[in-house]
Design an enzyme around this catalytic site. Structure first.
Site, PDB file in Angstrom:
ATOM      1  N   LYS A 182      -1.076  -7.804  -4.936  1.00  0.00           N
ATOM      2  CA  LYS A 182      -1.988  -6.667  -4.747  1.00  0.00           C
ATOM      3  C   LYS A 182      -1.171  -5.387  -4.575  1.00  0.00           C
ATOM      4  CE  LYS A 182      -5.335  -4.470  -1.688  1.00  0.00           C
ATOM      5  NZ  LYS A 182      -5.996  -4.449  -0.373  1.00  0.00           N
ATOM      6  N   LYS A 186     -15.815  23.145 -19.200  1.00  0.00           N
ATOM      7  CA  LYS A 186     -16.572  23.306 -20.450  1.00  0.00           C
ATOM      8  C   LYS A 186     -15.873  24.222 -21.460  1.00  0.00           C
ATOM      9  CE  LYS A 186     -21.164  22.369 -18.629  1.00  0.00           C
ATOM     10  NZ  LYS A 186     -22.582  22.642 -18.754  1.00  0.00           N
ATOM     11  N   GLY A 233     -34.900  22.628 -14.202  1.00  0.00           N
ATOM     12  CA  GLY A 233     -33.542  22.318 -14.656  1.00  0.00           C
ATOM     13  C   GLY A 233     -33.391  20.856 -15.039  1.00  0.00           C
ATOM     14  N   ASP A 281     -26.217  21.436 -24.174  1.00  0.00           N
ATOM     15  CA  ASP A 281     -26.938  22.185 -23.128  1.00  0.00           C
ATOM     16  C   ASP A 281     -27.986  23.099 -23.751  1.00  0.00           C
ATOM     17  OD1 ASP A 281     -25.682  21.199 -20.887  1.00  0.00           O
ATOM     18  OD2 ASP A 281     -24.112  22.730 -20.870  1.00  0.00           O
ATOM     19  N   ASN A 329     -20.032  20.496 -23.882  1.00  0.00           N
ATOM     20  CA  ASN A 329     -20.389  19.595 -22.780  1.00  0.00           C
ATOM     21  C   ASN A 329     -20.489  18.144 -23.246  1.00  0.00           C
ATOM     22  OD1 ASN A 329     -22.813  19.925 -24.251  1.00  0.00           O
ATOM     23  ND2 ASN A 329     -23.986  19.277 -22.471  1.00  0.00           N
ATOM     24  N   ALA A 370     -23.312  27.877 -19.110  1.00  0.00           N
ATOM     25  CA  ALA A 370     -24.741  27.654 -19.362  1.00  0.00           C
ATOM     26  C   ALA A 370     -25.411  28.938 -19.853  1.00  0.00           C
ATOM     27  CB  ALA A 370     -25.427  27.138 -18.093  1.00  0.00           C
ATOM     28  N   ARG A 376     -18.550  40.907 -17.833  1.00  0.00           N
ATOM     29  CA  ARG A 376     -18.831  39.585 -18.434  1.00  0.00           C
ATOM     30  C   ARG A 376     -20.183  39.583 -19.140  1.00  0.00           C
ATOM     31  NH1 ARG A 376     -17.123  33.901 -15.942  1.00  0.00           N
ATOM     32  NH2 ARG A 376     -17.533  33.379 -18.109  1.00  0.00           N
ATOM     33  N   HIS A 427       0.841  -1.207   0.000  1.00  0.00           N
ATOM     34  CA  HIS A 427       0.000   0.000   0.000  1.00  0.00           C
ATOM     35  C   HIS A 427       0.872   1.251   0.000  1.00  0.00           C
ATOM     36  CE1 HIS A 427      -3.006  -2.954   1.232  1.00  0.00           C
ATOM     37  NE2 HIS A 427      -3.933  -2.065   0.938  1.00  0.00           N
TER      38      HIS A 427
END
Length: 530
Positions: A170, A314, A497, A351, A335, A390, A414, A143
């Site tokens: 393992k 995205k 939604g 979308d 997307n 979106a 923006r 491990h």
């Protein structure tokens, strides 16, 4: 990564080696008493596990002969006995000789497997030499709770484990990035000995889900979400029911959703149920991705058929594509990504199709007889709240349908940037309360205001809603946001939604498979789980 490149041939498992014994599903038992473990064993059998791991280090008052006799003989499933010391990531702090005595005793009493750590494997295997029952196997484990080393280092580790006389190797490493998993898969695929290759942590989840694809000997599935024995372990029930674990094989195509965070996404539920229903040999998984470039560079084989893409990738993922659908290119956000047979990555934005078609249907219901050929959005004033991925999708989609677009965002810059691209008007979210140049406008919220856990937030005061005829909210957790509740009380038509989510899913399914989506099934699952 080490000097060995991760090649297509590594990921495309040798198909001649169709294994007669598929990957086993092992459920760890974490009960603190023998009685608890007996109950857990029966549960594990009911769920559909193949074997149970008896974690002796979890037992509070352990008396070896008595307890092992009961646990091994009364188990309804084959048993793997593990007695993990503190230094190996477990809970046992006592004498090392006593610990190894208990493991030898488990072998004598009929356990099917025992797990011993690499550090003590040589002496342990020497001590049982010539005494091993026929159907008994020793798993030797290593491990690494810090990282995942290079391919060479992992391959050397496997060789060291083999040299101890292990029946099964393992290796468990820790994922700092999802690309780490590829190195463990590469070594597992090439290993000459049965191998369990696990990469711990949420970024390593696919190492567990895809182990039947890459010939892993077994994988671990917890009895319940709170009872995991290692970081990032899924439940046995999810492995079987959500990811169709029993149907995964060397030829299985891998799809998934890339995002950060991503564990909340309901997409695997929809896609895996759909694949199973139509008999497609495919799986859809959660990919927790930090760096999209690295992700696409690492998982570049035809076996990785494509992915959905969510926040925050995205926009960044557009740079990794070979081809982008024209509208997605305008939006600047994707997307849905499909890998063509020649390896090229082609991207779409579903979308906007999902959201706009849902809003159009909502308006059609409201106004009645608008012919299907013409969009009911034509000429409408369409107010988009938020200018992220979106928001862009909805602004471009509405503009394409002939609407006049207004973009409101927390920062005016923006909003202005997006509004200019769709010949629209820009404003800040604060101004939206007093904005009503006309009646019957359409409102589309793409901000996170009102999303779980802040379900009492809303992007627009209730009194301002009376100037709209329809409200859409891209948020789907919760389904009934404060915005939609207040819109309904004000008399507006509302679009959830979840409707955008379902419809964009139809489009993605079509792009992935070339088949029409099983719409009824998607709707049924969303209504049950949303």
């Amino acid at each position: 990564m080490g000097s060995l490149p991760f090649t297509t041939s590594d990921l495309r498992t040798n198909t001649s080696g169709v294994r007669s014994n598929p990957t086993l599903l092992c459920t760890p038992l974490m009960g603190t008493t023998v009685d608890q473990m007996l109950i857990e064993m029966r549960k594990a059998k009911e769920i559909g596990a193949d074997l149970v791991e008896i974690r002796l280090d979890c037992l509070r008052n352990f008396s070896p002969r008595q307890d092992l006799d009961i646990l091994i003989k009364q188990s309804p499933l084959p048993t793997l006995v593990t007695y993990r010391p503190i230094w190996g990531g477990g809970q046992y702090e006592g004498d090392e000789n006593k610990r190894q005595d208990a493991l030898r005793l488990a072998m004598e009493l009929g356990a099917n497997y025992i797990n011993v750590e690499l550090e003590v494997a040589h002496e342990f295997n020497n001590s049982i030499s010539g005494k091993k029952p026929d159907n008994f196997k020793v798993i030797v484990s290593s491990h690494n709770f810090h990282n995942t080393p290079s391919v060479e280092a992992i391959a050397n580790l496997v060789a060291r484990i083999q040299a101890t006389g292990a029946d099964i190797v393992k290796i468990a490493t820790t994922a700092l990035d999802i690309s780490d998993v590829a190195r463990v898969i590469q070594v597992t695929v090439h290993s000459q000995v049965p191998t369990i290759g696990i990469v711990m942590g949420e970024r390593g989840l696919i190492s567990r889900l895809l182990s039947p694809k890459y010939g892993g000997y077994l994988t671990y599935g917890a009895l319940e979400a709170g009872a995991i024995s290692a970081p990032g372990q899924p439940t046995a029930k999810d492995l079987l029911d959500l990811y169709n674990f029993r149907l995964i094989g060397p030829e299985t195509k891998v799809y998934g959703i890339i995002g950060k965070p991503v564990g909340h996404s309901k997409s695997p539920l929809l896609f895996n149920a759909a694949f199973k229903k139509v008999g497609l040999d495919a799986i859809y998984v959660h990919f927790l991705v930090d760096d999209v470039n690295k992700f696409f560079d690492t998982y570049s084989t035809p076996d990785f058929g494509g992915c959905s893409c969510t926040i925050p990738h995205k926009e960044a993922a557009t740079k990794c594509m070979d081809e982008i659908d024209p509208i997605a290119k305008k939006i600047g956000a994707i997307n849905n990504i499909c890998r063509r047979p020649d390896g090229r990555l082609v991207a779409f934005n579903t979308d906007y199709i999902g959201a706009i078609s849902a809003i159009e249907d909502g308006l059609r219901e409201l106004n009645g007889l608008i012919p299907q050929s013409e969009s009911p959005l034509k000429g409408k004033l369409f107010v988009v709240l938020g200018a992220g991925g979106a928001g862009k999708s909805l602004a471009y989609g509405a503009k394409q349908k002939g609407a006049r677009v207004v973009v409101a965002n927390r920062t005016y810059e923006r909003a202005k940037e997006l509004a200019d691209k769709v010949d629209g008007q820009a404003m800040t979210l604060d101004e939206i309360a007093d904005f009503h140049p006309e009646e019957g406008m359409v409102l589309a919220n793409t901000t996170s205001l009102g999303m779980k856990p802040k379900i009492d937030d809303t992007p627009i005061p209730k009194h301002a809603l009376k100037h709209y005829c329809l409200a859409f909210d891209a948020i789907y957790t919760p389904k009934d946001t404060r915005l939609l509740r207040e819109a309904k009380e004000t008399g507006l038509a509302i679009v959830y939604g979840t409707e955008m989510l379902i419809r964009q899913g139809f489009e993605q399914y079509k792009n992935f498979t070339g088949l029409p989506a099983p719409e009824e099934l998607f709707r049924e699952l969303m209504s049950k789980h949303a």
